[in-house]
Motif scaffolding. Structure first.
Motif, PDB file in Angstrom:
ATOM      1  N   ALA A   6      32.095  -0.054   6.227  1.00 36.29           N
ATOM      2  CA  ALA A   6      30.757  -1.035   7.108  1.00 36.29           C
ATOM      3  C   ALA A   6      29.583  -1.705   6.471  1.00 36.29           C
ATOM      4  CB  ALA A   6      31.290  -0.443   8.572  1.00 36.29           C
ATOM      5  N   ALA A   7      29.594  -0.333   5.761  1.00 32.19           N
ATOM      6  CA  ALA A   7      28.251  -0.555   5.076  1.00 32.19           C
ATOM      7  C   ALA A   7      28.646  -1.083   3.652  1.00 32.19           C
ATOM      8  CB  ALA A   7      27.512   0.846   4.709  1.00 32.19           C
ATOM      9  N   LEU A   8      29.390  -1.482   2.854  1.00 28.51           N
ATOM     10  CA  LEU A   8      29.810  -2.297   2.124  1.00 28.51           C
ATOM     11  C   LEU A   8      29.463  -3.675   2.792  1.00 28.51           C
ATOM     12  CD1 LEU A   8      32.592  -0.772  -0.006  1.00 28.51           C
ATOM     13  CD2 LEU A   8      29.958  -0.801  -0.767  1.00 28.51           C
ATOM     14  N   GLU A  45      32.406 -10.342   8.185  1.00 27.36           N
ATOM     15  CA  GLU A  45      32.052  -9.393   7.413  1.00 27.36           C
ATOM     16  C   GLU A  45      31.545  -8.542   8.416  1.00 27.36           C
ATOM     17  OE1 GLU A  45      32.390 -10.215   2.848  1.00 27.36           O
ATOM     18  OE2 GLU A  45      30.248 -10.786   3.831  1.00 27.36           O
ATOM     19  N   LEU A  46      29.899  -9.524   8.484  1.00 25.66           N
ATOM     20  CA  LEU A  46      28.815  -8.719   9.272  1.00 25.66           C
ATOM     21  C   LEU A  46      29.989  -7.929  10.892  1.00 25.66           C
ATOM     22  CD1 LEU A  46      25.967 -10.565   8.800  1.00 25.66           C
ATOM     23  CD2 LEU A  46      26.181  -8.070   8.486  1.00 25.66           C
ATOM     24  N   LEU A  47      30.457  -9.239  11.432  1.00 29.53           N
ATOM     25  CA  LEU A  47      31.028  -8.550  12.599  1.00 29.53           C
ATOM     26  C   LEU A  47      32.234  -8.058  12.384  1.00 29.53           C
ATOM     27  CD1 LEU A  47      31.171 -12.707  14.025  1.00 29.53           C
ATOM     28  CD2 LEU A  47      29.663 -10.170  14.942  1.00 29.53           C
ATOM     29  N   GLY A  48      33.496  -8.065  11.750  1.00 29.48           N
ATOM     30  CA  GLY A  48      33.829  -6.308  11.118  1.00 29.48           C
ATOM     31  C   GLY A  48      33.524  -6.063  11.306  1.00 29.48           C
ATOM     32  N   ALA A  49      32.144  -5.052  10.341  1.00 26.60           N
ATOM     33  CA  ALA A  49      31.609  -4.159  10.448  1.00 26.60           C
ATOM     34  C   ALA A  49      31.165  -3.664  11.431  1.00 26.60           C
ATOM     35  CB  ALA A  49      30.621  -4.401   8.774  1.00 26.60           C
ATOM     36  N   LEU A  52      33.881  -2.001  13.509  1.00 30.86           N
ATOM     37  CA  LEU A  52      34.442  -1.472  12.727  1.00 30.86           C
ATOM     38  C   LEU A  52      34.158  -0.146  13.250  1.00 30.86           C
ATOM     39  CD1 LEU A  52      37.162  -0.726  11.135  1.00 30.86           C
ATOM     40  CD2 LEU A  52      35.549  -0.985   9.104  1.00 30.86           C
ATOM     41  N   ILE A  53      32.620   0.210  13.774  1.00 28.01           N
ATOM     42  CA  ILE A  53      31.951   1.236  13.692  1.00 28.01           C
ATOM     43  C   ILE A  53      31.157   2.072  14.858  1.00 28.01           C
ATOM     44  CG2 ILE A  53      31.476   1.899  11.430  1.00 28.01           C
ATOM     45  CD1 ILE A  53      28.502   0.271  12.250  1.00 28.01           C
ATOM     46  N   GLN A  54      32.031   0.553  16.169  1.00 29.17           N
ATOM     47  CA  GLN A  54      31.404   1.100  17.140  1.00 29.17           C
ATOM     48  C   GLN A  54      32.787   2.134  18.049  1.00 29.17           C
ATOM     49  OE1 GLN A  54      34.266   0.430  19.978  1.00 29.17           O
ATOM     50  NE2 GLN A  54      35.270  -0.895  18.688  1.00 29.17           N
ATOM     51  N   ALA A  64      39.561  -4.854  13.983  1.00 27.30           N
ATOM     52  CA  ALA A  64      38.299  -4.871  12.698  1.00 27.30           C
ATOM     53  C   ALA A  64      38.824  -4.977  11.260  1.00 27.30           C
ATOM     54  CB  ALA A  64      37.341  -4.308  13.068  1.00 27.30           C
ATOM     55  N   GLY A  65      40.044  -3.280  11.773  1.00 27.60           N
ATOM     56  CA  GLY A  65      40.406  -3.121  10.048  1.00 27.60           C
ATOM     57  C   GLY A  65      41.321  -4.411   9.907  1.00 27.60           C
ATOM     58  N   ILE A  66      42.667  -4.348  10.829  1.00 23.44           N
ATOM     59  CA  ILE A  66      43.300  -5.916  10.919  1.00 23.44           C
ATOM     60  C   ILE A  66      42.597  -6.923  10.092  1.00 23.44           C
ATOM     61  CG2 ILE A  66      44.732  -7.583  11.609  1.00 23.44           C
ATOM     62  CD1 ILE A  66      45.343  -5.643  13.181  1.00 23.44           C
ATOM     63  N   GLY A  67      41.402  -7.509  10.706  1.00 23.22           N
ATOM     64  CA  GLY A  67      41.085  -8.497  10.504  1.00 23.22           C
ATOM     65  C   GLY A  67      39.850  -8.607   9.056  1.00 23.22           C
ATOM     66  N   LEU A  68      39.607  -7.640   8.915  1.00 22.01           N
ATOM     67  CA  LEU A  68      38.822  -6.956   7.539  1.00 22.01           C
ATOM     68  C   LEU A  68      39.668  -6.908   6.520  1.00 22.01           C
ATOM     69  CD1 LEU A  68      36.224  -4.399   8.079  1.00 22.01           C
ATOM     70  CD2 LEU A  68      35.850  -6.978   7.753  1.00 22.01           C
ATOM     71  N   ALA A  69      40.836  -6.509   6.443  1.00 22.93           N
ATOM     72  CA  ALA A  69      42.552  -6.463   5.895  1.00 22.93           C
ATOM     73  C   ALA A  69      42.744  -7.917   5.278  1.00 22.93           C
ATOM     74  CB  ALA A  69      42.970  -5.379   6.187  1.00 22.93           C
ATOM     75  N   LEU A  70      42.797  -8.497   6.576  1.00 21.86           N
ATOM     76  CA  LEU A  70      42.878 -10.125   6.280  1.00 21.86           C
ATOM     77  C   LEU A  70      41.992 -11.124   5.532  1.00 21.86           C
ATOM     78  CD1 LEU A  70      44.826 -10.727   9.824  1.00 21.86           C
ATOM     79  CD2 LEU A  70      45.941 -10.754   7.541  1.00 21.86           C
TER      80      LEU A  70
END
Length: 133
Positions: A6-8, A45-49, A52-54, A64-70
């Motif tokens: 998420a930080a990245l 990227e910001l929304l996905g991060a 992911l951490i909420q 979020a995991g699926i979205g960031l992977a895609l």
């Protein structure tokens, strides 16, 4: 690992929004409206991060995991374009020492998004596991 990923993505999202010209410069010509695409990728990227951490919703974390992977899969062509464009420079640009690890890490980022999003792995819901028997 979820917080690190998420930080990245937060750092990358801020960079996309703060200095879009840097990213527009390496965007392939076939991408329509590159300025808008770069802004939207920063927001994604910001929304996905953040998703992911909420801590409240496993489903949102999975999305979020699926979205960031895609997302990582979709930007891979731009990374390849950047590598070929950069290495074609007379000075070799950032060089193979930068681009080869970046290319090899892209599948790791895809997997890491799915794993930290609890889409795959031990924390994933039963429907994602292979059933035996």
């Amino acid at each position: 690992m979820r917080w690190l990923l998420a930080a990245l993505y937060i750092i990358a999202g801020i960079a996309h929004l703060r200095d879009p010209a840097l990213f527009v410069r390496i965007t392939p010509d076939w991408v329509p409206a590159p300025d808008a695409v770069i802004a939207l990728t920063g927001v994604a990227e910001l929304l996905g991060a953040m998703a992911l951490i909420q801590p409240w919703s496993g489903r949102l974390r999975q999305a979020a995991g699926i979205g960031l992977a895609l997302y990582a899969l979709c930007v891979w062509p731009a990374n390849i374009h950047h590598m070929t464009m950069d290495l074609a420079n007379p000075d070799g640009g950032w060089g193979l020492a930068y681009h080869v690890p970046r290319m090899l890490l892209q599948p790791v980022l895809i997997w890491l998004a799915l794993w930290t999003g609890e889409v795959v792995g031990p924390a994933a819901p039963g429907k994602w596991h292979r059933r035996t028997g």
